[in-house]
Design a protein around this motif. Sequence first.
Motif, PDB file in Angstrom:
ATOM      1  N   ASP A  87      43.061  40.716  46.614  1.00 16.97           N
ATOM      2  CA  ASP A  87      44.201  40.428  45.760  1.00 16.97           C
ATOM      3  C   ASP A  87      43.803  40.333  44.287  1.00 16.97           C
ATOM      4  N   GLN A  88      44.808  40.461  43.436  1.00 12.74           N
ATOM      5  CA  GLN A  88      44.650  40.288  41.992  1.00 12.74           C
ATOM      6  C   GLN A  88      45.668  39.246  41.513  1.00 12.74           C
ATOM      7  N   LEU A  89      45.234  38.367  40.595  1.00  9.72           N
ATOM      8  CA  LEU A  89      46.090  37.313  40.066  1.00  9.72           C
ATOM      9  C   LEU A  89      46.577  37.676  38.671  1.00  9.72           C
ATOM     10  N   ILE A  90      47.799  37.239  38.343  1.00  9.96           N
ATOM     11  CA  ILE A  90      48.403  37.494  37.043  1.00  9.96           C
ATOM     12  C   ILE A  90      48.561  36.159  36.319  1.00  9.96           C
ATOM     13  N   PHE A  91      48.015  36.074  35.101  1.00 10.44           N
ATOM     14  CA  PHE A  91      48.090  34.864  34.287  1.00 10.44           C
ATOM     15  C   PHE A  91      48.712  35.193  32.933  1.00 10.44           C
ATOM     16  N   SER A  92      49.255  34.165  32.267  1.00 12.95           N
ATOM     17  CA  SER A  92      49.741  34.355  30.903  1.00 12.95           C
ATOM     18  C   SER A  92      49.768  33.034  30.148  1.00 12.95           C
ATOM     19  N   VAL A  93      49.837  33.156  28.809  1.00 15.47           N
ATOM     20  CA  VAL A  93      50.118  32.042  27.897  1.00 15.47           C
ATOM     21  C   VAL A  93      51.232  32.511  26.973  1.00 15.47           C
TER      22      VAL A  93
END
Length: 205
Positions: A186-192
Amino acid sequence: MGFMFGEAQWNQMEQAQDYGKSLLCDEQVDLREVEPEDLAQLAQWWNDPRWAVLQQRIIKPRPAQSVTEMLASWSVNKPHSGDAGFSIFECQDGRLIGHIMLSGGSLPHRAAELAIMLGGDQVNRGYGTRAIGLMLKYGFAEMGLNRIGLKVAAFNTRAVRTYEKAGFILEGREREIYFHQGRFHDQLIFSVLSRDYFAAVTPAS
């Protein structure tokens, strides 16, 4: 006098200069323009399979010239571009320790993607967290971005901890998007977001 977010509009030259001086450096790391002499070392790190497996969709080393041209293109830093790329240096002895970039942050969306690469022996020293913190400040305070996001392999747990420490929020998961060692990962998606960033760094009145 250190630059603080949320201060009144500058009324003297020294305030602007203090901001400029601290924008791309702190006590331990310094973000600088990518020079030709940096590229050979950066290309070597990019091609190292031990680290490629953590950051690239497939381990496939490329000719050094091809990688250096790619890295150079990521770091042109045209004045009105929504992209920015820098070499990361350690302040105390001036060692090159990696590369960091923002891409795709142009109008109207002002939403960029962050990517960082550190040399193999430079990890676990806090440099990545500091460099990311500087790049967030640069993206939000100087480029006027609204969102900075990134994607990371779920198995890259050290990177995940670094991003969370820098203030990134988990948005979602792309299931089974990587293929290594005969199985999917899996791949995770992050943001600020800018409002969350400034709320975190601006002292309460």
